[in-house]
Write a protein that holds these residues in place. Structure first.
Motif: not given
Lengths: 199, 199
Positions: A52-74
């Motif tokens: 239900d929750r895991i999709g892809h980061c809009v920037q790096c395509r990694n699996l994440t629950e967030l729109e932008v994953c933690e690494i891209c947002a750091d």
């Protein structure tokens, strides 16, 4: 004779896991029902939550629950360097080595014309544009040293160099702790052709 | 760095499966999320259904959704013979051999004082009474040829013989298609001590 329908259904459903054949699936189902029903309920819920929750980061395509994953947002990470890897597991491996502080782009696969996987399926068109637009200084290609991985790296280096971006490939050679005697020929050939002068 | 919480949770939950370590769990989770989300949803539901519905047959203790399992409810089967096995998988193996038309009693384990598993935990007290009350003619002991399996068979044969029931043990020896050369010593010893005159 077969097992009861609910048991048979569980055994068949377990076979969607990679590396699980009929015998292992049977063993897993019986183990869960006889010894670990709590674990089975937990697994059932975790599966549902993950899907239900895991999709892809809009920037790096990694699996994440967030729109932008933690690494891209750091913001402490170097946005001018992007490392291209094939899978989320590769991101974890690089992170655990602690040797990289840039960002990632996760292909979620590799170019494979035989399976009908082209550049668009890996999001390479958008990636190229992003690299050009965001002023990325270096793209490090860390796809696997397989035929498809090399082809993907070659395709990307070709596409990016024409856009004036520095492109590098991670080194391939004898692994640390490896013994020359047991390293295969292609790896050794790579190690020799990639030799560097000692300063 | 770790994966996102939902992914990390799924990886940990997958480790309740027997034979699945951290690396396999990671591989399974990524496979499901990248390539088989439908399979993951299906598995989640099947797990829930299995845990909710599957219990033990009140007669033979085998896993079933019914109160009395299909085998126990089948009046065409010989009610005067009961085969004692350790697990539901053993029932399936005997059924698939097509060589047995009686009923079963599934211990769901074996006697193991070191793990605190005594006769009551295997339902042996009720089983003994049932055998005496229902006029069972023969009990075939098909527990595994391990130390615990043999001990369980010995305990049962002792308890049942005093109640005047015929007790037999399945034969142990060289498997069909097996070659003497590759059969272990204890099996060969069994094969010799269990030899039968050719008629």
């Amino acid at each position: 004779m077969k097992y009861s329908p609910a048991l048979q259904g569980l055994i068949e459903a377990l076979r969607c896991l990679p590396g699980v054949g009929p015998k292992s699936a049977q063993r897993m189902a019986l183990h869960l029902l006889e010894r670990d029903r709590e674990g089975a309920v937990e697994l059932s819920q975790r599966l549902q939550v993950a899907v239900d929750r895991i999709g892809h980061c809009v920037q790096c395509r990694n699996l994440t629950e967030l729109e932008v994953c933690e690494i891209c947002a750091d913001t402490r990470r170097d946005a001018a360097t992007i490392c291209v890897v094939e899978t989320p597991a590769d991101v974890l491996a690089v992170e655990q080595s602690g040797s990289y502080r840039g960002r990632y782009f996760v292909l979620m696969g590799h170019l494979s014309p035989i399976d009908g996987i082209g550049p668009e399926d890996l999001g390479l068109d958008r990636f190229e544009r992003r690299v050009a637009e965001e002023g990325v200084a270096e793209v490090i290609l860390a796809t696997n040293p397989t035929v498809e991985g090399e082809a993907t790296a070659y395709y990307l280096s070709d596409a990016l160099r024409s856009r004036g971006v520095k492109v590098s490939r991670i080194a391939h050679g004898v692994p640390l702790g490896g013994e020359l005697e047991y390293v295969d020929g292609s790896t050794l050939a790579h190690a020799f052709s990639g030799r560097r002068p000692l300063e």
